[in-house]
Design a protein around this motif. Structure first.
Motif, PDB file in Angstrom:
ATOM      1  N   LEU A  20      -5.960   6.163  -4.789  1.00 26.34           N
ATOM      2  CA  LEU A  20      -5.608   5.022  -3.945  1.00 26.34           C
ATOM      3  C   LEU A  20      -5.102   3.854  -4.787  1.00 26.34           C
ATOM      4  CD1 LEU A  20      -8.499   5.055  -1.329  1.00 26.34           C
ATOM      5  CD2 LEU A  20      -6.069   5.497  -0.889  1.00 26.34           C
ATOM      6  N   THR A  21      -5.738   3.620  -5.918  1.00 28.55           N
ATOM      7  CA  THR A  21      -5.316   2.531  -6.802  1.00 28.55           C
ATOM      8  C   THR A  21      -3.878   2.741  -7.271  1.00 28.55           C
ATOM      9  OG1 THR A  21      -7.594   2.133  -7.487  1.00 28.55           O
ATOM     10  CG2 THR A  21      -5.869   1.290  -8.942  1.00 28.55           C
ATOM     11  N   VAL A  22      -3.531   3.979  -7.572  1.00 28.67           N
ATOM     12  CA  VAL A  22      -2.153   4.287  -7.973  1.00 28.67           C
ATOM     13  C   VAL A  22      -1.209   3.997  -6.804  1.00 28.67           C
ATOM     14  CG1 VAL A  22      -0.549   6.135  -8.628  1.00 28.67           C
ATOM     15  CG2 VAL A  22      -2.810   5.997  -9.712  1.00 28.67           C
ATOM     16  N   LEU A  23      -1.557   4.457  -5.608  1.00 30.03           N
ATOM     17  CA  LEU A  23      -0.691   4.244  -4.445  1.00 30.03           C
ATOM     18  C   LEU A  23      -0.546   2.765  -4.118  1.00 30.03           C
ATOM     19  CD1 LEU A  23      -1.836   7.222  -2.190  1.00 30.03           C
ATOM     20  CD2 LEU A  23       0.342   6.983  -3.414  1.00 30.03           C
ATOM     21  N   TRP A  24      -1.630   1.985  -4.252  1.00 27.68           N
ATOM     22  CA  TRP A  24      -1.530   0.542  -4.017  1.00 27.68           C
ATOM     23  C   TRP A  24      -0.620  -0.101  -5.051  1.00 27.68           C
ATOM     24  CZ3 TRP A  24      -7.473   0.687  -3.644  1.00 27.68           C
ATOM     25  CH2 TRP A  24      -7.865   0.962  -2.327  1.00 27.68           C
ATOM     26  N   SER A  25      -0.622   0.425  -6.276  1.00 27.28           N
ATOM     27  CA  SER A  25       0.176  -0.161  -7.354  1.00 27.28           C
ATOM     28  C   SER A  25       1.658   0.177  -7.232  1.00 27.28           C
ATOM     29  CB  SER A  25      -0.321   0.329  -8.716  1.00 27.28           C
ATOM     30  OG  SER A  25      -1.634  -0.094  -8.932  1.00 27.28           O
ATOM     31  N   ILE A  26       1.963   1.442  -6.965  1.00 24.95           N
ATOM     32  CA  ILE A  26       3.374   1.864  -6.983  1.00 24.95           C
ATOM     33  C   ILE A  26       3.965   2.037  -5.590  1.00 24.95           C
ATOM     34  CG2 ILE A  26       3.114   2.946  -9.250  1.00 24.95           C
ATOM     35  CD1 ILE A  26       3.203   5.685  -7.869  1.00 24.95           C
ATOM     36  N   GLY A  27       3.136   1.996  -4.559  1.00 24.81           N
ATOM     37  CA  GLY A  27       3.621   2.194  -3.199  1.00 24.81           C
ATOM     38  C   GLY A  27       3.665   3.672  -2.848  1.00 24.81           C
ATOM     39  N   ALA A  70       9.594  17.075  -0.692  1.00 22.70           N
ATOM     40  CA  ALA A  70       8.405  16.608  -1.425  1.00 22.70           C
ATOM     41  C   ALA A  70       7.721  15.563  -0.546  1.00 22.70           C
ATOM     42  CB  ALA A  70       8.814  16.005  -2.762  1.00 22.70           C
ATOM     43  N   HIS A  71       6.548  15.893  -0.053  1.00 26.48           N
ATOM     44  CA  HIS A  71       5.826  14.993   0.835  1.00 26.48           C
ATOM     45  C   HIS A  71       5.509  13.679   0.134  1.00 26.48           C
ATOM     46  CE1 HIS A  71       4.218  18.715   3.188  1.00 26.48           C
ATOM     47  NE2 HIS A  71       5.520  18.579   3.279  1.00 26.48           N
ATOM     48  N   VAL A  72       5.642  12.607   0.858  1.00 32.83           N
ATOM     49  CA  VAL A  72       5.356  11.274   0.325  1.00 32.83           C
ATOM     50  C   VAL A  72       4.055  10.788   0.942  1.00 32.83           C
ATOM     51  CG1 VAL A  72       6.152   8.881   0.195  1.00 32.83           C
ATOM     52  CG2 VAL A  72       7.788  10.758  -0.064  1.00 32.83           C
ATOM     53  N   TYR A  73       3.155  10.323   0.098  1.00 30.54           N
ATOM     54  CA  TYR A  73       1.844   9.844   0.535  1.00 30.54           C
ATOM     55  C   TYR A  73       1.775   8.330   0.391  1.00 30.54           C
ATOM     56  CZ  TYR A  73       0.117  14.665   0.186  1.00 30.54           C
ATOM     57  OH  TYR A  73      -0.089  16.011   0.348  1.00 30.54           O
ATOM     58  N   LYS A  74       1.034   7.698   1.288  1.00 30.56           N
ATOM     59  CA  LYS A  74       0.751   6.272   1.150  1.00 30.56           C
ATOM     60  C   LYS A  74      -0.678   6.029   1.579  1.00 30.56           C
ATOM     61  CE  LYS A  74       2.367   4.684   5.646  1.00 30.56           C
ATOM     62  NZ  LYS A  74       3.215   3.757   6.356  1.00 30.56           N
ATOM     63  N   ALA A  75      -1.279   4.978   1.032  1.00 25.02           N
ATOM     64  CA  ALA A  75      -2.653   4.627   1.382  1.00 25.02           C
ATOM     65  C   ALA A  75      -2.708   4.284   2.866  1.00 25.02           C
ATOM     66  CB  ALA A  75      -3.128   3.441   0.538  1.00 25.02           C
TER      67      ALA A  75
END
Length: 132
Positions: A20-27, A70-75
């Motif tokens: 989650l921290t990675v997703l919050w950082s890079i979107g 390629a599936h894209v994930y977001k928080a």
């Protein structure tokens, strides 16, 4: 429908919080992009990151956009929501519900800067006035 799905996603584990921290950082990002960021900090297997992110999608911690190959994930929730959830859980489990004990413990663990202390005073004043 997964048994995990509920109005509120569960408290993330340490490994899930790292993602989650990675997703919050890079979107929003693919598993490969998240893996690349984590792998710069520590060795991680792509398949492990993929499995965690699939489980996180089932739990409602992340949302998966399946439109592209390629599936894209977001928080699923903003960082602040998750921080409140974690702080509330820690408050109950480790500090018997005492906000004062939690604050004293946090300040004892790491010295706050003058700026942080000033911001805390301001937040406490606003909270006391009912602005928060």
């Amino acid at each position: 429908m997964s048994s995990y799905m509920a109005d509120e996603p569960p408290r993330p584990t340490d490994a899930e919080l790292e993602i989650l921290t990675v997703l919050w950082s890079i979107g929003p990002a693919t598993v490969r992009e998240v893996h690349d960021v984590i792998n710069r900090r520590r060795q991680a297997q792509y398949s492990t990151v993929l499995k965690f992110m699939q489980i996180m999608a089932e739990k409602g911690l992340v949302r998966r956009d399946e439109k592209e190959r390629a599936h894209v994930y977001k928080a699923a929730r903003p960082r602040e929501w998750t921080q409140r959830q974690l702080a509330g859980d820690l408050l109950e489990r480790a500090f018997s519900g005492s906000a004062k004990a939690l604050l004293v413990g946090a300040l004892a663990a790491r010295k706050a800067t003058k700026e942080e202390l000033a911001e805390m005073r301001q937040l406490l004043d606003e909270y006391r006035k009912g602005d928060k």
